[in-house]
Write a protein that holds these residues in place. Structure first.
Motif, PDB file in Angstrom:
ATOM      1  N   THR A 195      11.174  -4.262   0.883  1.00  0.00           N
ATOM      2  CA  THR A 195      10.654  -3.836   2.179  1.00  0.00           C
ATOM      3  C   THR A 195      10.135  -2.417   2.042  1.00  0.00           C
ATOM      4  N   VAL A 196       8.944  -2.169   2.573  1.00  0.00           N
ATOM      5  CA  VAL A 196       8.347  -0.837   2.573  1.00  0.00           C
ATOM      6  C   VAL A 196       8.379  -0.315   4.001  1.00  0.00           C
ATOM      7  N   SER A 197       8.986   0.848   4.178  1.00  0.00           N
ATOM      8  CA  SER A 197       8.984   1.523   5.479  1.00  0.00           C
ATOM      9  C   SER A 197       7.937   2.629   5.422  1.00  0.00           C
ATOM     10  N   PHE A 198       6.916   2.503   6.255  1.00  0.00           N
ATOM     11  CA  PHE A 198       5.877   3.527   6.351  1.00  0.00           C
ATOM     12  C   PHE A 198       6.382   4.568   7.347  1.00  0.00           C
ATOM     13  N   MET A 199       6.599   5.785   6.867  1.00  0.00           N
ATOM     14  CA  MET A 199       7.287   6.806   7.651  1.00  0.00           C
ATOM     15  C   MET A 199       6.314   7.664   8.454  1.00  0.00           C
ATOM     16  N   LYS A 200       6.818   8.130   9.605  1.00  0.00           N
ATOM     17  CA  LYS A 200       6.090   9.097  10.427  1.00  0.00           C
ATOM     18  C   LYS A 200       7.129  10.009  11.056  1.00  0.00           C
ATOM     19  N   ASP A 201       6.987  11.287  10.866  1.00  0.00           N
ATOM     20  CA  ASP A 201       7.924  12.288  11.399  1.00  0.00           C
ATOM     21  C   ASP A 201       9.359  12.009  10.963  1.00  0.00           C
ATOM     22  N   GLY A 202       9.541  11.559   9.714  1.00  0.00           N
ATOM     23  CA  GLY A 202      10.870  11.335   9.162  1.00  0.00           C
ATOM     24  C   GLY A 202      11.525  10.032   9.558  1.00  0.00           C
ATOM     25  N   GLU A 203      10.846   9.220  10.350  1.00  0.00           N
ATOM     26  CA  GLU A 203      11.397   7.934  10.769  1.00  0.00           C
ATOM     27  C   GLU A 203      10.438   6.819  10.409  1.00  0.00           C
ATOM     28  N   GLU A 220       4.986   3.753  -7.340  1.00  0.00           N
ATOM     29  CA  GLU A 220       3.663   3.957  -6.748  1.00  0.00           C
ATOM     30  C   GLU A 220       3.691   4.194  -5.239  1.00  0.00           C
ATOM     31  N   ILE A 221       4.612   3.556  -4.540  1.00  0.00           N
ATOM     32  CA  ILE A 221       4.610   3.618  -3.080  1.00  0.00           C
ATOM     33  C   ILE A 221       5.647   4.611  -2.554  1.00  0.00           C
ATOM     34  N   GLN A 222       6.872   4.566  -3.083  1.00  0.00           N
ATOM     35  CA  GLN A 222       7.875   5.503  -2.580  1.00  0.00           C
ATOM     36  C   GLN A 222       7.639   6.903  -3.123  1.00  0.00           C
ATOM     37  N   GLY A 226       4.900   8.024  -4.777  1.00  0.00           N
ATOM     38  CA  GLY A 226       3.520   8.464  -4.604  1.00  0.00           C
ATOM     39  C   GLY A 226       2.912   8.040  -3.289  1.00  0.00           C
ATOM     40  N   GLY A 227       3.714   7.835  -2.267  1.00  0.00           N
ATOM     41  CA  GLY A 227       3.232   7.306  -1.001  1.00  0.00           C
ATOM     42  C   GLY A 227       2.135   8.121  -0.350  1.00  0.00           C
ATOM     43  N   VAL A 228       2.328   9.437  -0.247  1.00  0.00           N
ATOM     44  CA  VAL A 228       1.335  10.273   0.422  1.00  0.00           C
ATOM     45  C   VAL A 228       0.011  10.235  -0.334  1.00  0.00           C
ATOM     46  N   ALA A 229       0.064  10.353  -1.650  1.00  0.00           N
ATOM     47  CA  ALA A 229      -1.158  10.350  -2.458  1.00  0.00           C
ATOM     48  C   ALA A 229      -1.808   8.968  -2.497  1.00  0.00           C
ATOM     49  N   ASN A 230      -1.010   7.908  -2.548  1.00  0.00           N
ATOM     50  CA  ASN A 230      -1.560   6.565  -2.747  1.00  0.00           C
ATOM     51  C   ASN A 230      -1.891   5.812  -1.463  1.00  0.00           C
ATOM     52  N   VAL A 231      -1.077   5.970  -0.432  1.00  0.00           N
ATOM     53  CA  VAL A 231      -1.322   5.216   0.805  1.00  0.00           C
ATOM     54  C   VAL A 231      -1.453   6.096   2.046  1.00  0.00           C
ATOM     55  N   GLY A 232      -1.375   7.404   1.882  1.00  0.00           N
ATOM     56  CA  GLY A 232      -1.625   8.320   2.987  1.00  0.00           C
ATOM     57  C   GLY A 232      -0.440   8.685   3.850  1.00  0.00           C
ATOM     58  N   CYS A 233       0.759   8.209   3.504  1.00  0.00           N
ATOM     59  CA  CYS A 233       1.943   8.593   4.269  1.00  0.00           C
ATOM     60  C   CYS A 233       3.179   8.409   3.383  1.00  0.00           C
ATOM     61  N   GLN A 257      -3.860  -3.634  -0.990  1.00  0.00           N
ATOM     62  CA  GLN A 257      -4.841  -3.635  -2.074  1.00  0.00           C
ATOM     63  C   GLN A 257      -4.201  -3.229  -3.392  1.00  0.00           C
ATOM     64  N   MET A 258      -3.326  -2.234  -3.355  1.00  0.00           N
ATOM     65  CA  MET A 258      -2.625  -1.825  -4.574  1.00  0.00           C
ATOM     66  C   MET A 258      -1.696  -2.928  -5.065  1.00  0.00           C
ATOM     67  N   LEU A 259      -1.030  -3.616  -4.138  1.00  0.00           N
ATOM     68  CA  LEU A 259      -0.131  -4.708  -4.485  1.00  0.00           C
ATOM     69  C   LEU A 259      -0.884  -5.841  -5.180  1.00  0.00           C
TER      70      LEU A 259
END
Length: 159
Positions: A65-73, A36-38, A40-47, A138-140
């Motif tokens: 651990t969830v890493s929320f990515m921005k510009d590949g980092e 759901e997160i890795q 479907g991350g963009v669709a489910n949590v916006g990134c 919220q999804m968790l």
């Protein structure tokens, strides 16, 4: 000494009843997060997100651990894991003389009293990052509720 599980800023914690098998819920939530997160991350949590397993010093899976990515980092890391506290698991629940429940039987110590969500690191979080973390949390909660109700976080209304 501060444990790895307790590092970072506490966002939320909940006490998990001792009869819930830690290994099973940790494994199911890790697999849920990978889907759901890795994936479907963009669709489910916006990134985009990256999910990695988190194990204690003995190699036992305690969360992820969830890493929320921005510009590949990684812009922000959030750890979801059991703490290092212990709780007592009783063999059964009986009825006391007053009619109220009474924990009885042999006891077993279970590692992981609280299930915690922690933000790792000191970097500030953007408004977009906060929104993604809020959606993830919220999804968790929904996945944990499904686990409580059905024994699996993969059920939905169709099953």
């Amino acid at each position: 000494m501060k444990s790895q599980a307790a590092e970072g800023t506490l966002i939320s914690q909940v006490e998990i009843p001792a009869f819930i098998p830690r290994a099973d819920i940790s494994d199911q939530l890790l697999r849920w997060a990978l889907i759901e997160i890795q994936e479907g991350g963009v669709a489910n949590v916006g990134c985009p997100c990256k999910v990695t397993a988190f194990k204690n010093d003995d190699g036992v899976l305690m969360g992820f651990t969830v890493s929320f990515m921005k510009d590949g980092e990684s812009a922000t890391d959030v750890r979801v894991a059991f703490d290092n506290d212990t709780t007592l698991k009783h063999e059964w629940v009986g009825r006391g003389a007053d009619g109220f429940p009474l924990l009885e039987g042999n006891t077993e110590e279970v590692e992981g009293k609280y299930f915690e969500i922690r933000k790792l690191g000191d970097a500030p979080v953007s408004d977009m990052g906060k929104a993604s973390i809020r959606e993830f949390c919220q999804m968790l909660v929904g996945a944990i509720n499904k686990y409580y109700a059905f024994g699996s976080c993969f059920v939905d209304d169709a099953t």
